[in-house]
Design a protein around this motif. Structure first.
Motif, short mmCIF file in Angstrom:
data_model
loop_
_atom_site.label_atom_id
_atom_site.label_comp_id
_atom_site.label_asym_id
_atom_site.label_seq_id
_atom_site.Cartn_x
_atom_site.Cartn_y
_atom_site.Cartn_z
N ILE A 53 0.84 -1.20 0.00
CA ILE A 53 0.00 0.00 0.00
C ILE A 53 0.87 1.24 0.00
O ILE A 53 1.90 1.32 0.65
CB ILE A 53 -0.97 0.01 1.21
N SER A 54 0.42 2.22 -0.76
CA SER A 54 1.15 3.48 -0.78
C SER A 54 0.23 4.57 -0.28
O SER A 54 -0.98 4.41 -0.21
CB SER A 54 1.64 3.79 -2.19
N ASP A 78 -5.03 0.56 -4.22
CA ASP A 78 -4.47 -0.34 -3.20
C ASP A 78 -5.55 -0.67 -2.18
O ASP A 78 -5.71 -1.81 -1.76
CB ASP A 78 -3.28 0.32 -2.48
N VAL A 106 11.76 1.50 -3.98
CA VAL A 106 10.64 0.91 -3.25
C VAL A 106 10.53 -0.59 -3.56
O VAL A 106 10.39 -1.42 -2.66
CB VAL A 106 9.32 1.63 -3.61
N PHE A 151 -0.70 -5.46 -5.66
CA PHE A 151 -0.40 -4.04 -5.85
C PHE A 151 -1.65 -3.35 -6.38
O PHE A 151 -2.55 -4.01 -6.88
CB PHE A 151 0.72 -3.86 -6.89
N HIS A 164 2.29 9.37 -8.54
CA HIS A 164 3.39 9.12 -9.46
C HIS A 164 2.91 8.57 -10.79
O HIS A 164 3.54 8.74 -11.83
CB HIS A 164 4.40 8.17 -8.80
N SER A 224 2.78 2.75 -12.43
CA SER A 224 2.51 1.35 -12.78
C SER A 224 3.81 0.57 -12.87
O SER A 224 3.96 -0.29 -13.73
CB SER A 224 1.81 1.25 -14.13
#
Ligand code: FAD
Ligand code: AMP
Lengths: 246, 320
Positions: free
Chosen positions: A7-8, A39, A96, A114, A121, A124
């Motif tokens: 998770i972002s 996410d 990352v 994902f 950003h 992908s």
């Protein structure tokens, strides 16, 4: 079933985007941060559903500073069993991905989830990178995921259509709309999230080779030219002669 | 050398492949090197890539590659890159390219910029390239500091330009691992340009009131040869199929012309369409936020304006 969901954290979808005067930094003041929608709504919820029907654990992982823990707790409130935070500012996609791959390499996850992309950003990139580091199959943009023993049946969005795919566990997947329905954490979830384990892992060294030079805002539109609703011939003329798009 | 991977699903080169080769040629001219194209699996008429600027067209005819799997494809591309000594690799930022770009970057130890929208520039010997970020609300310029670089090109960001002649296709042998992902079926709509590739898009929102009203929108799209799109609530309530949903959580598009009908222009909707070259907004509410993002606006009732616009386009088509 051991499931990992990466998770972002991203600015809220309505956030006003601005940068430092030299254009090198995103201006965070007044910006609310959220879990990246793909996410949260699709990857995490689908992982939780699979665990709820088949048993096992869902681990939510974020590469980021301590400030991200609110977002990580939300993942626990939605249904993840454990969380991991890799303690470093994200320096880029490969940085990352390297952290995630190092962590996951010896944990035996059956599926690594994902989102299809981050809404800040828009890369992908990270999912495919992790799949390569771990030498695993990768299905991107999956809008359905069903398990049948050790085989998964997936649907994937392609330009103007869909593909049906089959892959054996373990594999890496990125989730798009359709994989699950958004879940609002309930009170019980929020309460238990506080007691679920959140492990902090130190990062491995990695030099990112793609570096930001600067951010700019797109040039402002000249302003709308209003056309009389009775006179659509005029609009067609403008589109042809002035805008030259038809 | 610049190596461009030219996608050919079901053997047909995509428009995105012509865009990518055009882009690769421009980058190669800038770097003072050549541009070559690579086709994998089934492909017809690959020599035509020469006319978009590829000095050589290579083809790996391994039958494993007739079905897409990111592992076999990235292995084949990486092997070709190494064999030919390419340093800049160009992909399309498509469903295929997005599955490959990250894998290839790791394999080649390369810096990656995905979804690039500008021709690269060179500063102090390093490649720089820009892409849209924050869902189209900003542009970021990146520098790539690795000996090999991977760039995936956003659809519709460059126009395919013919600059040379067709060339003979050369076959290339590389080892390819077995596929681990099996494609069972692949369904695409016939005769419709998919949204990410469309140059003309007609889109409608909740202002349509009811799915049975879509006839006027379909007719307009038909007259223009445009692809249909819709706002999220319209797809969520199953008025229209999900693949038409554009915006932050749907598809991001950059057509030449985007006609928005009965859509308010919420920030999440704009995030997917604000890279359109020209935006026309039809809305009865002069305060609708979409007018701020529009080039041309019509304040009026869509049920009157859209049929009128359709007639005007028909007239225009008849005379041109
Ligand atoms: C996290 C998040 C992500 C989202 N992602 C997306 C996304 O990807 N895409 C998306 O579209 N939305 C998205 N949304 C939803 C977005 O915020 C808006 O709710 C949505 O775009 C509104 O859709 P609409 O414009 O069709 O409907 P409305 O906002 O209801 O607008 C309808 C418009 O039609 C006009 N109208 C009504 N009748 C007529 C008439 N007779 N003639 C002319 N005009 C008329 C009205 O004036 C109004 O402006 C997202 C929201 C969130 C919170
Ligand atoms: N800092 C991060 N920590 C954990 N997962 C991440 C992070 N950044 C990106 N991801 C994951 O990678 C996906 C793709 O991100 P991106 O390549 O930036 O579009 C996201 O949807 C997340 O699932």
């Amino acid at each position: 079933m051991k499931l990992l969901v990466c998770i972002s954290q991203t600015p809220d979808t309505t956030a006003k985007i601005s940068f430092s005067s030299d254009g090198t930094e995103f201006n965070q003041s007044g910006v609310q941060f959220i879990m990246n929608p793909y996410d949260e709504w699709y990857a995490l919820v689908r992982a939780c559903e699979l665990k709820e029907s088949l048993g096992g654990t869902v681990v939510a992982l974020n590469v980021g500073p301590a400030a991200n823990e609110t977002t990580i707790r939300k993942a626990l409130a939605i249904g993840a069993d454990e969380a991991v935070r890799i303690n470093t500012e994200a320096q880029g996609s490969m940085h990352v991905a390297k952290q995630i791959a190092e962590y996951a390499s010896d944990k035996g996850f059956d599926i690594i989830f994902f989102g299809k992309e981050t809404i800040d950003h828009n890369g992908s990139e990270v999912g495919a990178m992790v799949a390569e580091y771990l030498d695993l199959p990768y299905v991107s943009y999956a809008s359905k995921l069903e398990l049948n023993g050790s085989t998964a049946n997936l649907q994937r969005d392609i330009e103007g259509g869909v593909e049906e795919l089959e892959v054996d566990l373990p594999f890496v997947v990125s989730a798009s709309k359709g994989m699950a329905e958004q879940r609002i954490p309930n009170m019980r979830g929020i309460m238990t999230a506080r007691t679920k384990p959140l492990q902090v892992v130190e990062p491995v060294a990695f030099e990112e080779s793609t570096k930001l030079v600067k951010f700019t805002l797109p040039p402002a539109k000249a302003g709308v030219k209003l056309v009389d609703p009775e006179n659509m011939d005029e609009l067609v003329r403008l589109l042809h002669e002035e805008a030259k798009v038809i | 050398m610049v190596l461009v991977f030219a996608e050919s699903p079901n053997g047909h080169l995509k428009k995105a492949a012509f865009e990518a080769v055009t882009y690769g040629k421009k980058a190669a001219d800038l770097l003072g090197t050549s541009c070559v194209a690579l086709c994998l699996g089934d492909v017809e008429n690959a020599g035509v890539l020469g006319s978009f600027g590829a000095s050589n067209v290579y083809h790996v005819a391994n039958s494993t590659l007739n079905s897409f799997d990111s592992q076999s494809y990235s292995a084949a591309i990486a092997a070709a890159v190494e064999k030919l000594g390419a340093t800049l690799v160009i992909l399309s930022h498509s469903s295929t390219g997005k599955s490959l770009a990250g894998r290839l970057a790791v394999k080649l130890n390369a810096g990656l910029v995905s979804g690039a929208s500008s021709i690269p520039s060179v500063e102090g010997g390093k490649i720089r390239v820009s892409k849209g970020v924050y869902s189209g609300k900003a542009i970021a310029e990146y520098e790539i500091n690795s000996p090999v670089q991977v760039i995936s090109l956003m659809g519709n960001a460059v126009k395919p330009i013919k600059s040379g002649n067709e060339v003979a296709v050369e076959s290339l042998e590389v080892t390819v691992p077995n596929n681990r992902v099996t494609v069972k079926s692949s369904k695409t709509q016939e005769g419709i340009v998919p949204l990410p590739e469309a140059e003309l898009v007609v889109s409608a929102g909740r202002g349509m009131k009811d799915p049975s009203n879509w006839g006027i929108v379909e007719e307009l799209a038909d007259t223009l040869g445009a692809t249909l799109a819709c706002s999220r609530p319209v797809a969520d309530s199953d008025w229209r199929p999900h693949h038409e949903h554009v915006g932050q959580t749907g598809i991001a598009i950059r057509p030449n012309l985007y006609i928005a009908i009965g859509i308010s222009g919420a920030i999440q909707h704009l995030a997917g369409v604000n890279n359109s070259k020209v935006i026309v907004v039809i809305n009865k509410d002069p305060e609708a936020p979409f007018f701020k993002a529009a080039d041309y606006g019509v304040v009026g009732d869509l049920f009157e304006v859209v049929p009128r616009l359709n007639e005007a386009f028909k007239q225009f088509k008849a005379n041109n």
